[in-house]
Scaffold this motif. Structure first.
Motif, PDB file in Angstrom:
ATOM      1  N   ALA A  93      -5.225   1.807  -1.029  1.00 24.60           N
ATOM      2  CA  ALA A  93      -3.905   2.196  -0.513  1.00 24.60           C
ATOM      3  C   ALA A  93      -3.922   3.639  -0.028  1.00 24.60           C
ATOM      4  O   ALA A  93      -3.359   3.959   1.030  1.00 24.60           O
ATOM      5  CB  ALA A  93      -2.854   1.999  -1.604  1.00 24.60           C
ATOM      6  N   PHE A  94      -4.582   4.518  -0.771  1.00 21.69           N
ATOM      7  CA  PHE A  94      -4.690   5.933  -0.380  1.00 21.69           C
ATOM      8  C   PHE A  94      -5.405   6.055   0.963  1.00 21.69           C
ATOM      9  O   PHE A  94      -4.961   6.797   1.856  1.00 21.69           O
ATOM     10  CB  PHE A  94      -5.432   6.697  -1.472  1.00 21.69           C
ATOM     11  CG  PHE A  94      -5.718   8.134  -1.133  1.00 21.69           C
ATOM     12  CD1 PHE A  94      -4.721   9.099  -1.203  1.00 21.69           C
ATOM     13  CD2 PHE A  94      -6.980   8.523  -0.718  1.00 21.69           C
ATOM     14  CE1 PHE A  94      -4.984  10.415  -0.875  1.00 21.69           C
ATOM     15  CE2 PHE A  94      -7.249   9.836  -0.395  1.00 21.69           C
ATOM     16  CZ  PHE A  94      -6.249  10.796  -0.472  1.00 21.69           C
ATOM     17  N   ILE A 111      -5.420   1.355  -5.812  1.00 23.22           N
ATOM     18  CA  ILE A 111      -4.909   2.712  -5.562  1.00 23.22           C
ATOM     19  C   ILE A 111      -5.746   3.409  -4.500  1.00 23.22           C
ATOM     20  O   ILE A 111      -5.219   4.024  -3.561  1.00 23.22           O
ATOM     21  CB  ILE A 111      -4.896   3.521  -6.873  1.00 23.22           C
ATOM     22  CG1 ILE A 111      -3.870   2.942  -7.847  1.00 23.22           C
ATOM     23  CG2 ILE A 111      -4.606   4.981  -6.600  1.00 23.22           C
ATOM     24  CD1 ILE A 111      -3.945   3.532  -9.235  1.00 23.22           C
ATOM     25  N   PHE A 148       0.813  -1.210   0.000  1.00 24.01           N
ATOM     26  CA  PHE A 148       0.000   0.000   0.000  1.00 24.01           C
ATOM     27  C   PHE A 148       0.848   1.262   0.000  1.00 24.01           C
ATOM     28  O   PHE A 148       0.514   2.239  -0.670  1.00 24.01           O
ATOM     29  CB  PHE A 148      -0.945  -0.008   1.208  1.00 24.01           C
ATOM     30  CG  PHE A 148      -1.960  -1.097   1.159  1.00 24.01           C
ATOM     31  CD1 PHE A 148      -2.840  -1.194   0.090  1.00 24.01           C
ATOM     32  CD2 PHE A 148      -2.037  -2.061   2.149  1.00 24.01           C
ATOM     33  CE1 PHE A 148      -3.780  -2.214   0.027  1.00 24.01           C
ATOM     34  CE2 PHE A 148      -2.967  -3.075   2.095  1.00 24.01           C
ATOM     35  CZ  PHE A 148      -3.850  -3.159   1.030  1.00 24.01           C
ATOM     36  N   GLN A 149       1.977   1.250   0.715  1.00 26.40           N
ATOM     37  CA  GLN A 149       2.808   2.452   0.755  1.00 26.40           C
ATOM     38  C   GLN A 149       3.411   2.737  -0.620  1.00 26.40           C
ATOM     39  O   GLN A 149       3.417   3.879  -1.084  1.00 26.40           O
ATOM     40  CB  GLN A 149       3.926   2.288   1.800  1.00 26.40           C
ATOM     41  CG  GLN A 149       4.788   3.537   1.986  1.00 26.40           C
ATOM     42  CD  GLN A 149       3.986   4.710   2.520  1.00 26.40           C
ATOM     43  OE1 GLN A 149       3.276   4.590   3.505  1.00 26.40           O
ATOM     44  NE2 GLN A 149       4.075   5.858   1.849  1.00 26.40           N
ATOM     45  N   TYR A 204       0.159   8.690  -6.085  1.00 26.49           N
ATOM     46  CA  TYR A 204      -0.339   9.910  -5.447  1.00 26.49           C
ATOM     47  C   TYR A 204       0.784  10.854  -5.015  1.00 26.49           C
ATOM     48  O   TYR A 204       0.812  12.011  -5.397  1.00 26.49           O
ATOM     49  CB  TYR A 204      -1.192   9.546  -4.238  1.00 26.49           C
ATOM     50  CG  TYR A 204      -1.713  10.764  -3.490  1.00 26.49           C
ATOM     51  CD1 TYR A 204      -2.765  11.510  -4.004  1.00 26.49           C
ATOM     52  CD2 TYR A 204      -1.134  11.170  -2.289  1.00 26.49           C
ATOM     53  CE1 TYR A 204      -3.232  12.629  -3.329  1.00 26.49           C
ATOM     54  CE2 TYR A 204      -1.594  12.285  -1.614  1.00 26.49           C
ATOM     55  CZ  TYR A 204      -2.642  13.013  -2.125  1.00 26.49           C
ATOM     56  OH  TYR A 204      -3.097  14.125  -1.480  1.00 26.49           O
ATOM     57  N   LYS A 205       1.733  10.314  -4.281  1.00 28.21           N
ATOM     58  CA  LYS A 205       2.730  11.197  -3.675  1.00 28.21           C
ATOM     59  C   LYS A 205       3.791  11.666  -4.652  1.00 28.21           C
ATOM     60  O   LYS A 205       4.120  12.856  -4.708  1.00 28.21           O
ATOM     61  CB  LYS A 205       3.390  10.471  -2.497  1.00 28.21           C
ATOM     62  CG  LYS A 205       4.373  11.346  -1.718  1.00 28.21           C
ATOM     63  CD  LYS A 205       4.956  10.567  -0.548  1.00 28.21           C
ATOM     64  CE  LYS A 205       5.970  11.425   0.217  1.00 28.21           C
ATOM     65  NZ  LYS A 205       6.591  10.679   1.336  1.00 28.21           N
ATOM     66  N   THR A 208       2.238   1.715  -3.532  1.00 30.79           N
ATOM     67  CA  THR A 208       1.145   2.130  -4.423  1.00 30.79           C
ATOM     68  C   THR A 208       0.763   3.582  -4.177  1.00 30.79           C
ATOM     69  O   THR A 208       0.545   4.354  -5.116  1.00 30.79           O
ATOM     70  CB  THR A 208      -0.073   1.210  -4.216  1.00 30.79           C
ATOM     71  OG1 THR A 208       0.317  -0.138  -4.432  1.00 30.79           O
ATOM     72  CG2 THR A 208      -1.193   1.566  -5.170  1.00 30.79           C
ATOM     73  N   TYR A 209       0.683   3.954  -2.912  1.00 30.91           N
ATOM     74  CA  TYR A 209       0.356   5.337  -2.551  1.00 30.91           C
ATOM     75  C   TYR A 209       1.411   6.300  -3.097  1.00 30.91           C
ATOM     76  O   TYR A 209       1.084   7.324  -3.704  1.00 30.91           O
ATOM     77  CB  TYR A 209       0.279   5.435  -1.026  1.00 30.91           C
ATOM     78  CG  TYR A 209       0.104   6.845  -0.490  1.00 30.91           C
ATOM     79  CD1 TYR A 209      -1.158   7.419  -0.384  1.00 30.91           C
ATOM     80  CD2 TYR A 209       1.206   7.585  -0.059  1.00 30.91           C
ATOM     81  CE1 TYR A 209      -1.312   8.705   0.126  1.00 30.91           C
ATOM     82  CE2 TYR A 209       1.062   8.866   0.453  1.00 30.91           C
ATOM     83  CZ  TYR A 209      -0.208   9.420   0.545  1.00 30.91           C
ATOM     84  OH  TYR A 209      -0.357  10.688   1.032  1.00 30.91           O
ATOM     85  N   ASP A 210       2.690   5.952  -2.891  1.00 28.04           N
ATOM     86  CA  ASP A 210       3.769   6.824  -3.377  1.00 28.04           C
ATOM     87  C   ASP A 210       3.738   6.945  -4.897  1.00 28.04           C
ATOM     88  O   ASP A 210       3.865   8.034  -5.448  1.00 28.04           O
ATOM     89  CB  ASP A 210       5.126   6.275  -2.930  1.00 28.04           C
ATOM     90  CG  ASP A 210       5.331   6.399  -1.423  1.00 28.04           C
ATOM     91  OD1 ASP A 210       4.596   7.183  -0.798  1.00 28.04           O
ATOM     92  OD2 ASP A 210       6.215   5.705  -0.896  1.00 28.04           O
ATOM     93  N   VAL A 241      -3.087   4.750   3.919  1.00 27.18           N
ATOM     94  CA  VAL A 241      -1.997   5.647   4.285  1.00 27.18           C
ATOM     95  C   VAL A 241      -2.532   6.939   4.902  1.00 27.18           C
ATOM     96  O   VAL A 241      -1.971   7.463   5.872  1.00 27.18           O
ATOM     97  CB  VAL A 241      -1.117   5.958   3.050  1.00 27.18           C
ATOM     98  CG1 VAL A 241      -0.053   6.980   3.394  1.00 27.18           C
ATOM     99  CG2 VAL A 241      -0.473   4.681   2.530  1.00 27.18           C
ATOM    100  N   GLU A 242      -3.643   7.445   4.369  1.00 25.92           N
ATOM    101  CA  GLU A 242      -4.217   8.700   4.881  1.00 25.92           C
ATOM    102  C   GLU A 242      -5.111   8.466   6.103  1.00 25.92           C
ATOM    103  O   GLU A 242      -5.722   9.392   6.598  1.00 25.92           O
ATOM    104  CB  GLU A 242      -5.030   9.378   3.770  1.00 25.92           C
ATOM    105  CG  GLU A 242      -4.195   9.887   2.606  1.00 25.92           C
ATOM    106  CD  GLU A 242      -3.350  11.096   2.986  1.00 25.92           C
ATOM    107  OE1 GLU A 242      -3.621  11.722   4.027  1.00 25.92           O
ATOM    108  OE2 GLU A 242      -2.393  11.392   2.232  1.00 25.92           O
TER     109      GLU A 242
END
Length: 875
Positions: free
Chosen positions: A229-230, A226, A79-80, A87-88, A82-84, A233-234
């Protein structure tokens, strides 16, 4: 047995056969488990890890067996990462487009494509770079001519367009940036909504945002991963299965929807096939009509030629009659002159005979003319002195021996006579007797003066075509009634994005291997892009042919596009190219590599280690943050920007080439706010601190203060080692002091552990000869004098990659059946590993060792300096 083993080892086909047999035996239980766990054709990466742990095997071995069985491994979602990734991490080189947003505000536009679009243009984002630059230049020239704020902003936007669309790579960067902005916009809005609802999102809300992401990615599963995962993390509370009591119903509904879509697609396909069948029938009918017209034209032309030949024959007969008559007249004049002379009685008789002969000649010629089938009357044959006006213009005239122009005859045909509007028709002039001008009337109000014109009928209907030709004698017109039939275009089927698929004429063979690829995509693609796996080149033919020049296994990718969209089909390891028969002694290298670190903050320096088998002689690396290729054996690379990078290694030797790609292998995060850096404090531990030689010790760095460099001295030499957590083998008895030095940007410190490792000499074993030969000459073995079985030897030689769990497996299998053999692992001065097999027995007699490399080849150790790494006994 030893000669038998040597024979097998030196014969590639036998060695391969024995290895395959050994693998089937060794992996039988593993394959059985994988078949059960992967009944649906898939298995998760978590299950692969559990199997490897349970069976004490390498994860890579389990993955390779799953691949060999055709089971797809579904990677677990990090998840981290995928988030990075989605999104990040902003796309590379996207910062330069941030200012463009400010320039676009006065025009109420979100991107450069909308700015350039005059309002009527479709799919402006699909235009090539040169067209986009042209639009920007025209807009700048024609619209922004005033000296005011709007014009200034417009000119800046136009300049930004020219920069963004300088070439295809720049356009790709901008497109990636827009896609990232869109994802950020969707996910940022989801975050704002969750804040209002105290950090919660309902199933319906989540499904709304997942739907928007699906429109971007054209992949529902990816969109769900996605979004989940968002949320994780959020720290947004969203669980579609937990909060939606109708999830089972939803899945059933989605399944039914997919079935309905499949049914609709099948119906569309059937409709397309029916349309193609009708089109084929129409083409066949048109071909028959063209053949009929061609036959008619040829018959007409043959008739005209025949008539022309008859006229020419008649003309020649007339000329011959005229010549005979003239000759007869001259002879009569000559005889008349002789007759007038006194006493010439004989001349009068001769004259009578000549007159009778002339009459007979004329009658004969007249008969020939009648027999030839000519329609001319006998009176015409006897009257050779016709004028041009009397002869008409149906044939060439010959006056005083010179050819005269004749009246032309018009005729024409076309390549097609029917079809859907717009219908493009090529007309061909078939007129005879050298026309000098042409005038066409196509029946729809359009005319042409070309000899062979091309005309497009835009409206359905039936059209009469006329051709008028002239030369200096006169003219002629050919009219073909209802010659062209144009039908209205059929109602177009609902366009869909193409679904790629392809096949190959052959998928395996010796190099050079020529393969013809056939596109079998549905959805009527208009563009194709192929990558054949042996280079980075892209090919755009519809059905290309490609020649593989080097041995290896190649993945083939096809991307198809139409006006709706595009898709990609990748067939992993699709083409297998083997070395030519004469080169079978060489083996295509199998690429593999590892990295010293796979994640960290930028700048991140990574040392890559080549772990390929098959003795490659060339290496090519692409680290994923540029298009550059590096050719070092074990390169070091520094990633300067945050992102997730795919690393590719291509290895080559004289037998061929292969490529290993590790997707999203390196993750680089943006540097956090740098705290105060302190000098690291060194510390370490050892897996074992005492034992018999040879003693292998794994050292673990336990330093604090985030060191970035390590230096080890193990006390048995002056050598310095720089691994983070090294492994070292002490080969001689003694007590050794170990020193670790750690460094970071703040400084350096050292930890020394005095007399930390104690190595004792191995206990003497009088029952072991250690491979020495003596003069005893006696043999007191128990009668079992065989080396390990061929399968056991080959299992090790063909699979050993330095993985200890496999060594233990081979050794364990051998203890019960072959108690009188032994083998050791050695390392030479070049870092390569060898294996030696030999007997040890209860008597002093021994046997010479046989040495093999990691590929199973028997080698000589004459010039090698060997260091013992591990020693294994059979009993």
């Amino acid at each position: 047995m030893l000669p038998k083993i040597k024979e097998i080892m030196n014969d590639p086909s036998k060695r391969k056969k024995e290895a395959a047999s050994a693998r089937n035996i060794a992996y039988a239980l593993l394959d059985e488990d994988l078949k059960i766990l992967g009944m649906n054709g898939e298995i998760s990466e978590d299950v692969v890890v559990n199997i490897a742990d349970k069976k004490k095997m390498s994860i890579n071995i389990v993955k390779k067996r799953a691949s060999a069985l055709g089971i797809k491994i579904i990677p677990k979602v990090d998840f981290q990462i995928t988030y990075d990734k989605y999104y990040k991490n902003k796309p590379q080189n996207a910062d330069e487009f941030e200012s463009v947003v400010v320039y676009l505000k006065p025009f109420n536009k979100d991107n450069l494509y909308d700015f350039l679009n005059p309002g009527t243009m479709q799919n402006v984002d699909k235009l090539p770079c040169d067209k986009l630059k042209q639009l920007a230049q025209e807009k700048k020239k024609n619209e922004f001519y005033k000296n005011d704020t709007a014009s200034s902003s417009g000119k800046k936007v136009c300049e930004a367009c020219e920069l963004a669309f300088k070439d295809e790579s720049r356009k790709t960067i901008y497109d990636d940036y827009l896609a990232w902005c869109k994802r950020r916009s969707i996910l940022d809005h989801a975050k704002e909504i969750s804040k209002v609802a105290d950090g919660n999102l309902s199933y319906e809300q989540g499904n709304f945002y997942i739907g928007q992401l699906t429109e971007l990615f054209k992949d529902r599963k990816l969109a769900e991963n996605i979004f989940i995962a968002f949320c994780k993390v959020e720290k947004i509370a969203y669980n579609p299965e937990l909060y939606n009591p109708d999830s089972q119903k939803r899945r059933r509904s989605e399944k039914e929807t997919n079935k309905e879509k499949a049914r609709e697609e099948a119906e569309k396909k059937k409709a397309r096939e029916e349309q193609e069948r009708l089109h084929k029938q129409k083409e066949e009918a048109e071909n028959k009509e063209r053949e009929k017209q061609e036959r008619s034209r040829k018959q007409k032309e043959e008739a005209k030629n025949k008539e022309r030949e008859e006229q020419e024959r008649s003309r020649k007969q007339k000329e011959e009659a005229e010549q005979a008559e003239n000759k007869e007249r001259e002879e009569q004049e000559r005889l008349r002159g002789q007759k007038d002379k006194p006493g010439n009685i004989e001349g009068h008789d001769v004259l009578k005979k000549l007159a009778i002969g002339a009459i007979i000649c004329l009658l004969t010629l007249g008969g020939i003319a009648l027999m030839s089938g000519n329609n001319e009357s006998q009176s015409e044959v006897s009257a050779p002195y016709q004028t041009v006006g009397e002869r008409g213009y149906s044939t060439n005239s010959n006056i005083n021996g010179s050819e005269q122009p004749v009246h032309p005859v018009a005729d024409f045909w076309s390549d097609i006579t029917s079809g859907e509007a717009p219908l493009k028709v090529q007309f061909f002039d078939e007129s005879t007797d050298s026309p000098t001008s042409w005038n066409w009337d196509f029946g729809d109000g359009v005319t042409s003066t070309k000899q062979n014109p091309i005309h497009t009928y835009t409206t359905d209907g039936t059209y009469t075509v006329k051709e008028t030709i002239t030369n200096e004698i006169g003219g002629d017109t050919e009219t073909k009634e209802s010659y062209i039939t144009v039908t209205a275009p059929a109602e177009a089927l609902t366009a869909v994005a193409p679904v790629p698929d392809f096949s190959a004429s052959v998928t395996s063979g010796e190099a050079p291997l020529t393969v013809s690829f056939t596109d079998e995509s549905s959805g009527s693609p208009t563009e194709w892009q192929w990558n054949f796996g042996d280079s980075y080149d892209i090919f755009t033919e519809h059905n290309p042919t490609h020649t593989y020049t080097k041995a290896g296994t190649y993945t083939v990718t096809e991307t198809v596009t139409n006006e709706i969209g595009g898709d990609t089909e990748t067939k992993e390891s699709y083409i297998t190219v083997t070395a030519p028969a004469e080169a079978l002694t060489a083996v295509v290298p199998v690429p593999d590599f590892s990295a010293s670190v796979t994640s960290g903050e930028a700048p991140l320096t990574v040392s890559f280690t080549d772990e390929s088998s098959g003795s490659p002689t060339e290496w090519q690396w692409n680290f994923g943050d540029s298009y550059d290729i590096f050719t070092e054996h074990n390169p070091t690379h520094t990633y300067t920007k945050a992102g997730t990078y795919t690393v590719t290694e291509t290895v080559t030797n004289e037998a061929g080439q292969d490529m290993e790609t590790k997707t999203d292998y390196i993750t680089v995060t943006a540097p956090a706010e740098t705290p105060t850096v302190v000098v690291p404090v060194p510390d370490f531990s050892a897996s074992v601190t005492s034992g018999e030689a040879p003693l292998t010790v794994s050292f673990t760095d336990e330093s604090s203060g985030s060191p970035t460099e390590w230096q080890w001295n193990f006390g048995d030499s002056y050598d310095i080692f720089t691994e983070h957590n090294p492994t070292h083998t002490y080969t001689k008895a003694g007590t050794y002091t170990v020193t670790e030095t750690v460094t970071n940007e703040a400084g350096q410190d050292m930890e020394t552990k005095t007399d930390y490792i104690t190595v004792t000499a191995p206990e003497s074993d009088d029952t072991t000869s250690d491979n020495k030969e003596t003069d005893s000459g006696t043999d007191t073995t128990s009668g079992d004098t065989s080396l390990p079985t061929e399968s056991e030897v080959l299992t090790f030689v063909n699979n050993y990659q330095g993985v200890s769990d496999f060594i233990e497996t081979v050794s364990g299998d051998s203890e019960s059946s072959n108690p009188t053999w032994k083998w050791d692992i050695w390392q030479d001065q070049y870092g390569d590993r060898l294996i030696s097999f030999y007997y040890y027995q209860n008597n002093p007699k021994g046997y010479d060792s046989t040495y093999f490399d990691s590929e199973g080849n028997i080698i000589s150790t004459k010039d090698l300096e060997l260091t013992l790494l591990n020693s294994y006994k059979g009993a």
